[in-house]
Design an enzyme around this catalytic site. Structure first.
Site, short mmCIF file in Angstrom:
data_model
loop_
_atom_site.label_atom_id
_atom_site.label_comp_id
_atom_site.label_asym_id
_atom_site.label_seq_id
_atom_site.Cartn_x
_atom_site.Cartn_y
_atom_site.Cartn_z
N CYS A 13 0.80 -1.22 0.00
CA CYS A 13 0.00 0.00 0.00
C CYS A 13 0.84 1.28 0.00
O CYS A 13 0.32 2.36 -0.30
CB CYS A 13 -0.95 0.00 1.20
SG CYS A 13 -1.96 -1.49 1.31
N HIS A 64 -3.59 7.01 2.37
CA HIS A 64 -4.00 5.71 1.87
C HIS A 64 -5.40 5.39 2.38
O HIS A 64 -5.69 5.55 3.58
CB HIS A 64 -3.01 4.64 2.32
CG HIS A 64 -3.46 3.24 2.07
ND1 HIS A 64 -3.92 2.83 0.84
CD2 HIS A 64 -3.54 2.16 2.88
CE1 HIS A 64 -4.25 1.55 0.91
NE2 HIS A 64 -4.03 1.13 2.14
N ASN A 96 -10.15 -0.37 -0.32
CA ASN A 96 -8.70 -0.33 -0.23
C ASN A 96 -8.11 -0.92 -1.50
O ASN A 96 -8.32 -2.10 -1.79
CB ASN A 96 -8.26 -1.12 1.01
CG ASN A 96 -6.75 -1.15 1.21
OD1 ASN A 96 -5.98 -0.84 0.30
ND2 ASN A 96 -6.33 -1.52 2.40
#
Length: 326
Positions: free
Chosen positions: A113, A253, A283
């Site tokens: 990520c 994020h 996500n």
């Protein structure tokens, strides 16, 4: 003398299929209330016909169009991904082929990520030193193929998509561009979020060659994020010689709305400075930050001269943050 490095164009792409929480409740024991109250996620887009490469190419073309850059101008392509279509050729070389960037050096990185932030830092280093002039950086993921769709605690969190940015070096003396960057890793804690590759399988050892699914210890990842993100953001803002109040937007994020709220609280900044798209995207790992950046750029939310923080965190464990003037 180190040159200034700026993001001059952004792009993104997500699959056509939108899967709402209510859709998932029809195929597993979950509900919109359970997912949305814990994460803020209400929908995600899942690949059916799309591929990691295809979405990355679409995002790249959008970014090139906004930057008014032709393929022959691109010197460097760095793609951040944990879910390429192939082990090799790498995703960056596939993008190079599809967009016709015949002069570019192309390679992938895996920082989960945090991948887009790591790619941005790496590209910035190349460009500042004069090795290259123009770079295409991307985060692209098809995470749905890595999920156990019987594990309701994990699969509901993730989506698919790609985000891209064109980054260029400039000799301009005007203030702007990337002001500071920080990165970090904690491999000792890495197994709280993992997905194993194929085990050894040859004439001398036999193993199941099926790939494993993503495993996440949600509580430990949450603790890591709410502790690490404010610290990294504070560090990178201080390095830029700015105060938190001078930052116009924090683009974090998009893992969990609660994490973003906790970061805002610790940084003592209003949630209005923290744009989100996780409600619709979930996500998307390395693609999360560049898709959000393209969303706010395309919407006209961020304007020339705005001071922006980008921050990613995730498997590894890894984290990265940057301050830039738009």
């Amino acid at each position: 003398m180190l040159r200034k490095v700026e993001i001059i164009g952004t792009g993104s792409a997500i699959p056509k299929l939108r899967v709402a929480n209510d859709d998932l409740s029809k195929i597993m024991d979950t509900s919109d209330e359970w997912i949305s109250t814990r994460t803020g996620i209400r929908a995600r887009h899942l690949a059916v016909e799309e591929t990691t490469t295809g979405m990355a190419v679409e995002a790249a073309k959008h970014a090139m169009e906004k930057a008014k850059v032709v393929p022959e101008e691109i010197d460097l392509i760095i793609a951040a991904t944990v879910s390429p279509d192939r082990f090799f050729p790498n995703l960056s070389c596939e993008i190079q082929r599809e967009i016709g960037a015949k002069h570019a050096v192309a390679f992938d990185i895996n920082a989960a990520c945090s991948g887009f932030l790591f790619a941005l830092n790496l590209a910035s280093t190349y460009l500042k030193s004069g090795v290259y002039q123009t770079a295409l950086i991307l985060g692209a993921e098809t995470l749905s193929k890595m999920m156990d769709w019987t594990d309701r605690s994990t699969c509901v969190l993730f989506g698919d998509g790609a985000g891209a940015a064109i980054v260029r070096a400039s000799e301009s003396e005007e203030a702007g561009g990337i002001l500071s960057m920080v990165q970090g890793s904690d491999g000792a804690a890495g197994m709280v979020l993992n997905c194993s590759n194929r085990p050894a399988n040859n004439p001398y050892v036999k193993n199941d060659t099926a790939l494993s699914y993503t495993y996440m210890n949600g509580q430990e990842v949450y603790k890591f994020a709410v502790r690490t993100v404010p610290r990294a953001v504070t560090q990178v803002v201080e390095q830029a010689g700015l105060s938190m109040e001078e930052i116009d937007y924090f683009l974090l994020h998009q893992a969990n709305y609660r994490i973003i709220e906790a970061a805002a609280k610790r940084l003592k900044q209003p949630m209005e400075k923290f744009p989100t798209n996780l409600q619709e995207c979930g996500n998307i790992s390395a693609a999360s930050v560049p898709i959000l950046l393209d969303n706010v750029n395309s919407a006209g939310t961020i304007k020339k001269g705005d001071k922006i923080v980008l921050a990613g965190f995730g498997a590894g464990l890894t984290w990265g943050a940057a301050v830039l003037v738009w």
